[in-house]
Design an enzyme around this catalytic site. Sequence first.
Site, PDB file in Angstrom:
ATOM      1  N   LYS A   1      45.108  41.971  49.000  1.00 32.13           N
ATOM      2  CA  LYS A   1      45.878  41.540  47.820  1.00 32.13           C
ATOM      3  C   LYS A   1      46.870  40.443  48.200  1.00 32.13           C
ATOM      4  O   LYS A   1      47.700  40.615  49.083  1.00 32.13           O
ATOM      5  CB  LYS A   1      46.633  42.745  47.240  1.00 32.13           C
ATOM      6  CG  LYS A   1      47.649  42.385  46.135  1.00 32.13           C
ATOM      7  CD  LYS A   1      48.333  43.635  45.566  1.00 32.13           C
ATOM      8  CE  LYS A   1      49.463  43.268  44.593  1.00 32.13           C
ATOM      9  NZ  LYS A   1      50.150  44.467  44.053  1.00 32.13           N
TER      10      LYS A   1
ATOM     11  N   ASP B   1      55.499  39.119  42.632  1.00 33.30           N
ATOM     12  CA  ASP B   1      55.185  40.035  41.536  1.00 33.30           C
ATOM     13  C   ASP B   1      56.430  40.320  40.706  1.00 33.30           C
ATOM     14  O   ASP B   1      57.251  41.161  41.061  1.00 33.30           O
ATOM     15  CB  ASP B   1      54.606  41.340  42.113  1.00 33.30           C
ATOM     16  CG  ASP B   1      54.181  42.316  41.021  1.00 33.30           C
ATOM     17  OD1 ASP B   1      54.155  41.905  39.834  1.00 33.30           O
ATOM     18  OD2 ASP B   1      53.864  43.475  41.351  1.00 33.30           O
TER      19      ASP B   1
ATOM     20  N   LYS C   1      59.604  43.736  35.838  1.00 34.32           N
ATOM     21  CA  LYS C   1      60.275  44.701  36.708  1.00 34.32           C
ATOM     22  C   LYS C   1      61.786  44.610  36.553  1.00 34.32           C
ATOM     23  O   LYS C   1      62.306  43.555  36.216  1.00 34.32           O
ATOM     24  CB  LYS C   1      59.927  44.385  38.182  1.00 34.32           C
ATOM     25  CG  LYS C   1      58.517  44.723  38.618  1.00 34.32           C
ATOM     26  CD  LYS C   1      58.320  44.385  40.088  1.00 34.32           C
ATOM     27  CE  LYS C   1      56.893  44.667  40.542  1.00 34.32           C
ATOM     28  NZ  LYS C   1      56.559  46.106  40.540  1.00 34.32           N
TER      29      LYS C   1
ATOM     30  N   ASP D   1      54.382  40.999  48.321  1.00 30.08           N
ATOM     31  CA  ASP D   1      53.235  41.581  47.632  1.00 30.08           C
ATOM     32  C   ASP D   1      51.908  40.896  48.041  1.00 30.08           C
ATOM     33  O   ASP D   1      50.855  41.200  47.499  1.00 30.08           O
ATOM     34  CB  ASP D   1      53.456  41.491  46.111  1.00 30.08           C
ATOM     35  CG  ASP D   1      52.801  42.625  45.345  1.00 30.08           C
ATOM     36  OD1 ASP D   1      52.439  43.642  45.967  1.00 30.08           O
ATOM     37  OD2 ASP D   1      52.644  42.483  44.107  1.00 30.08           O
TER      38      ASP D   1
ATOM     39  N   ASP E   1      52.140  44.844  35.052  1.00 33.78           N
ATOM     40  CA  ASP E   1      52.620  45.054  36.421  1.00 33.78           C
ATOM     41  C   ASP E   1      51.558  45.738  37.297  1.00 33.78           C
ATOM     42  O   ASP E   1      51.723  45.837  38.503  1.00 33.78           O
ATOM     43  CB  ASP E   1      53.919  45.876  36.380  1.00 33.78           C
ATOM     44  CG  ASP E   1      54.728  45.767  37.662  1.00 33.78           C
ATOM     45  OD1 ASP E   1      54.387  44.900  38.505  1.00 33.78           O
ATOM     46  OD2 ASP E   1      55.694  46.536  37.813  1.00 33.78           O
TER      47      ASP E   1
ATOM     48  N   GLU F   1      48.874  44.530  38.328  1.00 36.62           N
ATOM     49  CA  GLU F   1      48.094  43.300  38.478  1.00 36.62           C
ATOM     50  C   GLU F   1      47.246  43.283  39.737  1.00 36.62           C
ATOM     51  O   GLU F   1      46.210  42.617  39.786  1.00 36.62           O
ATOM     52  CB  GLU F   1      49.035  42.083  38.471  1.00 36.62           C
ATOM     53  CG  GLU F   1      49.705  41.720  39.815  1.00 36.62           C
ATOM     54  CD  GLU F   1      50.615  42.798  40.389  1.00 36.62           C
ATOM     55  OE1 GLU F   1      51.063  43.661  39.620  1.00 36.62           O
ATOM     56  OE2 GLU F   1      50.856  42.783  41.610  1.00 36.62           O
TER      57      GLU F   1
ATOM     58  N   ARG G   1      45.349  45.492  41.235  1.00 30.46           N
ATOM     59  CA  ARG G   1      43.984  46.020  41.084  1.00 30.46           C
ATOM     60  C   ARG G   1      43.097  45.048  40.331  1.00 30.46           C
ATOM     61  O   ARG G   1      41.883  45.038  40.520  1.00 30.46           O
ATOM     62  CB  ARG G   1      44.052  47.407  40.416  1.00 30.46           C
ATOM     63  CG  ARG G   1      44.590  47.397  39.017  1.00 30.46           C
ATOM     64  CD  ARG G   1      45.072  48.775  38.561  1.00 30.46           C
ATOM     65  NE  ARG G   1      46.341  49.137  39.192  1.00 30.46           N
ATOM     66  CZ  ARG G   1      46.954  50.300  39.026  1.00 30.46           C
ATOM     67  NH1 ARG G   1      46.398  51.239  38.268  1.00 30.46           N
ATOM     68  NH2 ARG G   1      48.107  50.542  39.622  1.00 30.46           N
TER      69      ARG G   1
HETATM   70  N1  BES Z   1      53.328  45.343  43.845  1.00 25.60           N
HETATM   71  C1  BES Z   1      53.528  46.510  43.065  1.00 25.60           C
HETATM   72  C2  BES Z   1      53.619  47.775  43.916  1.00 25.60           C
HETATM   73  C3  BES Z   1      54.798  47.871  44.848  1.00 25.60           C
HETATM   74  C4  BES Z   1      55.937  48.527  44.444  1.00 25.60           C
HETATM   75  C5  BES Z   1      54.716  47.364  46.116  1.00 25.60           C
HETATM   76  C6  BES Z   1      57.002  48.631  45.314  1.00 25.60           C
HETATM   77  C7  BES Z   1      55.785  47.479  46.980  1.00 25.60           C
HETATM   78  C8  BES Z   1      56.931  48.122  46.582  1.00 25.60           C
HETATM   79  C9  BES Z   1      52.393  46.686  42.080  1.00 25.60           C
HETATM   80  O1  BES Z   1      51.851  45.526  41.589  1.00 25.60           O
HETATM   81  C10 BES Z   1      52.945  47.440  40.917  1.00 25.60           C
HETATM   82  O2  BES Z   1      53.802  46.919  40.269  1.00 25.60           O
HETATM   83  N2  BES Z   1      52.434  48.644  40.675  1.00 25.60           N
HETATM   84  C11 BES Z   1      52.883  49.435  39.594  1.00 25.60           C
HETATM   85  C12 BES Z   1      51.685  50.014  38.916  1.00 25.60           C
HETATM   86  C13 BES Z   1      51.981  50.697  37.595  1.00 25.60           C
HETATM   87  C14 BES Z   1      52.474  49.687  36.586  1.00 25.60           C
HETATM   88  C15 BES Z   1      50.731  51.380  37.107  1.00 25.60           C
HETATM   89  C16 BES Z   1      53.777  50.538  40.149  1.00 25.60           C
HETATM   90  O3  BES Z   1      53.501  51.065  41.229  1.00 25.60           O
HETATM   91  O4  BES Z   1      54.781  50.845  39.505  1.00 25.60           O
HETATM   92 ZN    ZN Z   2      52.025  43.897  42.817  1.00 24.87          ZN
HETATM   93 MN    MN Z   3      52.947  44.804  39.938  1.00 28.09          MN
END
Ligand code: BES
Ligand code: ZN
Ligand code: MN
Length: 501
Positions: free
Chosen positions: A268, A273, A280, A291, A350, A352, A354
């Site tokens: 990824k 992000d 966020k 990210d 968010d 994104e 996947r």
């Molecule tokens: N990049 C984030 C995940 C992340 C969070 C990485 C904290 C490092 C530290 C990812 O893109 C994300 O935002 N995931 C969301 C998914 C949810 C919206 C289903 C998450 O984990 O909150």
């Molecule tokens: Zn992310």
């Molecule tokens: Mn995200």
Amino acid sequence: MEVKADYAKFYEVEADALVVTIYEGEKADEGALKELDERTNGIISEMLATDEMRGKQGDTVFIYRPGNIRAKRLLLIGAGKREEMNFDTIRKVAGTATRFLRSKGARSMATLRRSHLDLERSVQAFVEGALMGLFEPDMYKTENKEERRIDEIIIVTSAEGAEDALARGVERGHIIAEAVNLARELSNEPSSTLTPTELAERAREVASRYALDIDVLDEARMKELGMGALLGVARGSDEPAKMIVLRYEPEGAEPMGNDAEVIAIVGKGITFDTGGISIKPAENMEKMKYDMSGAAATLAAMQAIAQLKPRVNVIGVMPTAENMPSGRAYKPGDVLRAMSGKTIEVINTDAEGRLILADAITYARKLGATKIIDLATLTGAVSIALGPFNVGIMGNDEAFIAELRQAAKEVGERFWQLPMDDDYKELIKSDIADIKNSGGRYAGTITAAWFLRHFAEETTWAHLDIAGTAWENDRKPYMAKGPTGVAIRTLINYVCNHAAK
Ligand code: BES
Ligand code: ZN
Ligand code: MN
């Protein structure tokens, strides 16, 4: 940094410091410690009788002009229980010693080999630990920047005649640690400089230096290929997305295409992000520059593989984009059509990672991948489940997962498997499309993996969620805080193990 062997007695070796490891509960009554005790007029035995040095990992005692030894200083480092001593202990001791000695201005260090672990692998671990330990994420500092260097490491050993093993260990250690540090440098870099375009440039540099094939798909080509999931994410940003593909085809391996084994590493590469329209919170958002750690790990592993030359085909696929809110950004409720033809209802912009991985996995399959390992800072939920200690691993093939976990264990990385029962899959069913990109609060790491599994289809596949482990918030004696380069050594080890079979 130069690493060499010396077969003299440890007290005859000239260096700014001599490093000696101490095991838990050890006494200075035999072997090298006894000799050291005699030469330091009993400092060692006296000290071991106090709480100052119990041999616990992280214990350090530093002695200036310790008596009748040639080195200017003596550094004693706790190595934990003798029976638990392994290559990871060596790595940590090396990191602790080099960081400590650099802070004292030492330029050269001698280290007494005390374990009976394989010489080549011990030396490799030592070099890895030293170089990873010395890494500082300070490229933007103009004050208090760490300018001091350790120039020379002398391994004091009695294993005479083992020059070849030593040289091989040094070389492998260098190759691997430099790859890990490359990824750490990239993860640390702000998104304003490390855009998808810049990441592609860096990949081109690596490719040309180490003779890898490279192909960088621009948005027009991605559109032709129907990569609607990746392009959906990229739409909100002014920075054009790239799909970076590196190819390693060794001599002597079956050429790609003809049913040959092809391992794909897919990482990824979200260079920033924000969360997009599902934005966020401001707190900690600055961290989202990392990210792209999965893509950085992919590039790093490919760089090392190109140098180590295992006899198996490997491709590195790095989907890279920026996730931004804007008037053009994709929105919750949108339906995207992925390259595989599957339709995806966007619940949360968010989620994104996947989406870009979905198209990258499909593309890896199109390129002939027979085994896919994707890695991604994919979910906050993995930190809740496993903390900053274990990488979450999931997949569609138990034997493959077991091999990867074994490869991780061998290099001292911790991977913990999460279940993928069919029940979890239900959570990402969509009312209006084939699947949705978020399954809500339950089992966020597993539903993310299930999402990816829909795109891996029949291909052997494993997924590593490194969101909790790619960034270290605490400074360690053996490692700076910041990007860790997690999983890279495992990937390299897995590929080399697999090729050696
Ligand atoms: N990049 C984030 C995940 C992340 C969070 C990485 C904290 C490092 C530290 C990812 O893109 C994300 O935002 N995931 C969301 C998914 C949810 C919206 C289903 C998450 O984990 O909150
Ligand atoms: Zn992310
Ligand atoms: Mn995200």
